[in-house]
Design a protein around this motif. Sequence first.
Motif, PDB file in Angstrom:
ATOM      1  N   THR A 142     -17.215 147.265  62.725  1.00  0.00           N
ATOM      2  CA  THR A 142     -16.189 148.022  62.208  1.00  0.00           C
ATOM      3  C   THR A 142     -16.378 148.983  60.962  1.00  0.00           C
ATOM      4  OG1 THR A 142     -14.886 145.981  62.713  1.00  0.00           O
ATOM      5  CG2 THR A 142     -14.085 147.170  60.838  1.00  0.00           C
ATOM      6  N   VAL A 158      -8.656 141.572  73.026  1.00  0.00           N
ATOM      7  CA  VAL A 158      -8.776 142.402  71.791  1.00  0.00           C
ATOM      8  C   VAL A 158      -8.324 141.535  70.661  1.00  0.00           C
ATOM      9  CG1 VAL A 158      -7.478 144.015  70.811  1.00  0.00           C
ATOM     10  CG2 VAL A 158      -8.343 144.559  72.643  1.00  0.00           C
ATOM     11  N   ALA A 159      -7.426 140.735  71.123  1.00  0.00           N
ATOM     12  CA  ALA A 159      -7.058 139.656  70.009  1.00  0.00           C
ATOM     13  C   ALA A 159      -8.227 138.585  69.678  1.00  0.00           C
ATOM     14  CB  ALA A 159      -5.810 138.974  70.508  1.00  0.00           C
ATOM     15  N   GLN A 185     -16.150 132.077  62.617  1.00  0.00           N
ATOM     16  CA  GLN A 185     -15.964 132.632  61.389  1.00  0.00           C
ATOM     17  C   GLN A 185     -15.872 131.797  60.220  1.00  0.00           C
ATOM     18  OE1 GLN A 185     -13.513 135.736  61.749  1.00  0.00           O
ATOM     19  NE2 GLN A 185     -15.018 137.441  62.647  1.00  0.00           N
ATOM     20  N   VAL A 195     -13.067 148.785  65.977  1.00  0.00           N
ATOM     21  CA  VAL A 195     -12.555 149.953  65.236  1.00  0.00           C
ATOM     22  C   VAL A 195     -13.645 150.520  64.500  1.00  0.00           C
ATOM     23  CG1 VAL A 195     -10.383 150.577  63.828  1.00  0.00           C
ATOM     24  CG2 VAL A 195     -10.329 148.605  65.205  1.00  0.00           C
ATOM     25  N   GLU A 249       0.263 141.917  67.239  1.00  0.00           N
ATOM     26  CA  GLU A 249      -0.667 142.670  68.463  1.00  0.00           C
ATOM     27  C   GLU A 249      -0.433 142.159  69.774  1.00  0.00           C
ATOM     28  OE1 GLU A 249      -5.145 142.483  67.315  1.00  0.00           O
ATOM     29  OE2 GLU A 249      -4.577 140.376  67.286  1.00  0.00           O
ATOM     30  N   LEU A 303      -0.138 137.972  62.701  1.00  0.00           N
ATOM     31  CA  LEU A 303      -1.010 138.908  63.260  1.00  0.00           C
ATOM     32  C   LEU A 303      -0.966 138.925  64.807  1.00  0.00           C
ATOM     33  CD1 LEU A 303      -2.782 141.582  62.852  1.00  0.00           C
ATOM     34  CD2 LEU A 303      -4.626 140.152  62.418  1.00  0.00           C
ATOM     35  N   LYS A 304      -1.315 137.666  65.244  1.00  0.00           N
ATOM     36  CA  LYS A 304      -1.557 137.537  66.622  1.00  0.00           C
ATOM     37  C   LYS A 304      -0.412 137.973  67.420  1.00  0.00           C
ATOM     38  CE  LYS A 304      -5.195 136.986  67.354  1.00  0.00           C
ATOM     39  NZ  LYS A 304      -6.087 136.985  66.118  1.00  0.00           N
ATOM     40  N   CYS A 356     -11.887 142.976  57.649  1.00  0.00           N
ATOM     41  CA  CYS A 356     -10.511 143.325  58.017  1.00  0.00           C
ATOM     42  C   CYS A 356      -9.855 142.550  59.429  1.00  0.00           C
ATOM     43  CB  CYS A 356     -10.791 144.766  59.133  1.00  0.00           C
ATOM     44  SG  CYS A 356     -11.500 146.108  58.085  1.00  0.00           S
ATOM     45  N   GLY A 357      -8.406 142.514  59.354  1.00  0.00           N
ATOM     46  CA  GLY A 357      -7.667 141.955  60.382  1.00  0.00           C
ATOM     47  C   GLY A 357      -7.817 140.401  60.236  1.00  0.00           C
ATOM     48  N   THR A 358      -8.382 139.892  61.365  1.00  0.00           N
ATOM     49  CA  THR A 358      -8.441 138.590  61.701  1.00  0.00           C
ATOM     50  C   THR A 358      -9.698 138.065  60.640  1.00  0.00           C
ATOM     51  OG1 THR A 358      -7.451 138.203  63.640  1.00  0.00           O
ATOM     52  CG2 THR A 358      -9.156 136.846  63.081  1.00  0.00           C
ATOM     53  N   ALA A 359     -10.687 138.939  60.565  1.00  0.00           N
ATOM     54  CA  ALA A 359     -11.723 138.612  59.740  1.00  0.00           C
ATOM     55  C   ALA A 359     -11.414 138.352  58.389  1.00  0.00           C
ATOM     56  CB  ALA A 359     -13.055 139.440  60.132  1.00  0.00           C
ATOM     57  N   GLN A 408     -16.587 140.294  63.649  1.00  0.00           N
ATOM     58  CA  GLN A 408     -16.849 139.879  64.764  1.00  0.00           C
ATOM     59  C   GLN A 408     -17.971 140.867  65.681  1.00  0.00           C
ATOM     60  OE1 GLN A 408     -17.405 139.594  68.816  1.00  0.00           O
ATOM     61  NE2 GLN A 408     -15.874 141.188  68.338  1.00  0.00           N
ATOM     62  N   SER A 409     -17.503 142.108  65.535  1.00  0.00           N
ATOM     63  CA  SER A 409     -18.098 142.989  66.563  1.00  0.00           C
ATOM     64  C   SER A 409     -19.408 143.484  65.471  1.00  0.00           C
ATOM     65  CB  SER A 409     -17.168 144.493  66.697  1.00  0.00           C
ATOM     66  OG  SER A 409     -16.711 144.897  65.129  1.00  0.00           O
TER      67      SER A 409
HETATM   68  O1  M6R Z   1     -14.761 143.024  64.718  1.00  0.00           O
HETATM   69  P1  M6R Z   1     -14.209 142.806  63.467  1.00  0.00           P
HETATM   70  O2  M6R Z   1     -14.202 141.596  63.285  1.00  0.00           O
HETATM   71  O3  M6R Z   1     -14.719 143.559  62.266  1.00  0.00           O
HETATM   72  O4  M6R Z   1     -12.751 143.383  63.619  1.00  0.00           O
HETATM   73  C1  M6R Z   1     -11.794 143.144  62.636  1.00  0.00           C
HETATM   74  C2  M6R Z   1     -10.265 143.592  63.023  1.00  0.00           C
HETATM   75  O5  M6R Z   1     -10.110 144.813  63.831  1.00  0.00           O
HETATM   76  C3  M6R Z   1     -10.150 142.561  64.206  1.00  0.00           C
HETATM   77  O6  M6R Z   1     -10.080 141.051  63.628  1.00  0.00           O
HETATM   78  C4  M6R Z   1      -8.650 142.691  64.599  1.00  0.00           C
HETATM   79  O7  M6R Z   1      -7.647 142.152  63.684  1.00  0.00           O
HETATM   80  C5  M6R Z   1      -8.080 141.927  65.737  1.00  0.00           C
HETATM   81  N1  M6R Z   1      -7.833 142.600  66.863  1.00  0.00           N
HETATM   82  C6  M6R Z   1      -7.486 140.729  65.382  1.00  0.00           C
HETATM   83  O8  M6R Z   1      -6.984 139.857  66.650  1.00  0.00           O
END
Ligand code: M6R
Length: 369
Positions: A109, A155-156, A164, A366, A245, A241-242, A57-60, A105-106
Amino acid sequence: EKGGYDYFMLKEIAEQPKAVADTLLGRIDGAGSLTLDEVRIPANVLREVDKVVIVACGTAFHAGLIAKYAIEHWTRLPCEVELASEFRYRDPILDQQTLVVAISQSGETMDTLMALRHAREQGAHVLAICNTNGSTIPRESDAVLYTHAGPEVAVASTKAFLTQLVACYLVALYLGQVRGTKWADEIRAVVRDLSSVSGAVDRVLETMEPVRALARSLAEKNTVLFLGRHVGYPVALEGALKLKELAYMHAEGFAAGELKHGPIALIEDDLPVVVVVPSPRGRSVLHDKIVSNIQEIRARGARTIVIAEEGDEAVAPYADHLIRIPVTPTLLQPLVATVPLQVFACELATARGNEVDQPRNLAKSVTVE
Ligand code: M6R
């Protein structure tokens, strides 16, 4: 804890050279072979893989889009990249010969977790690329390749994204090594290039003052567009996206080749358009095409903000603002091209009085759908 920086995001941007270097550390032996012991999926299974599916999702997800170019190029395996939230509600075609790569990252998700559970139920092998030791996504995967970005608080996502990318390149090369589509000397060459990228990121960081000044001058704008092609296309998406956000601005990334198919109608007087230019040495055809795109949008009034390699003189006459990045092999260019976009968004957020580390409505991970 912010190490003298005003925001965690600035600290994390500055930590990127080290994060990149750390993610390579111990994964390449003296002979130039990759020693990814963490990838516990047996070599015979990896040799049987006939398709790679990336979920994130998102940046990943943007890291995954870039990984597709590397995987297809270095392994000749078909590679699909899916938004995890879409993947799990379709009927994706997966079996034991599918390698699913979940990037997070986290590691928490929910959408990505659900996607990998779904993939494993279908018999696919799941490799996680993750920054958080012991989190749920790696625990539920067959194997994990950790990114060594260190904790990311803002957060960003910034340093996690660069690591990654490094992890994705390593996975692509490793697949090539195991499957014999990539030979030791070629792997060595790419690994050498990867090792020098950390220094290149450092050099980019040293030249960011004009980018900050430019960002401040655009604080009153409502829209910024981003264009790129090949691996520069996901970079454009990430830049947009950056900006959404952090600056709460309308920002969109487009594949430059799509301009004529619609987006060019958006161009109006003084609209800022950031263009990520591919290396003139790599795919020179793409480079020349994007130079034409820059001319086209400028003729229609766009304010062109051009990110191009040092020594690329062809773009200079059409750039209202020229941001230089070090010469880098084509597939690795996102590692340097993304950095100015992070700085740009961070500075715009500051200029607009926004909370940089905690943008409104967003959470760092998230864990709900
Ligand atoms: O922890 P994750 O890498 O799974 O998170 C995915 C996205 O929620 C995350 O990359 C989000 O888009 C960031 N806030 C982007 O800066």
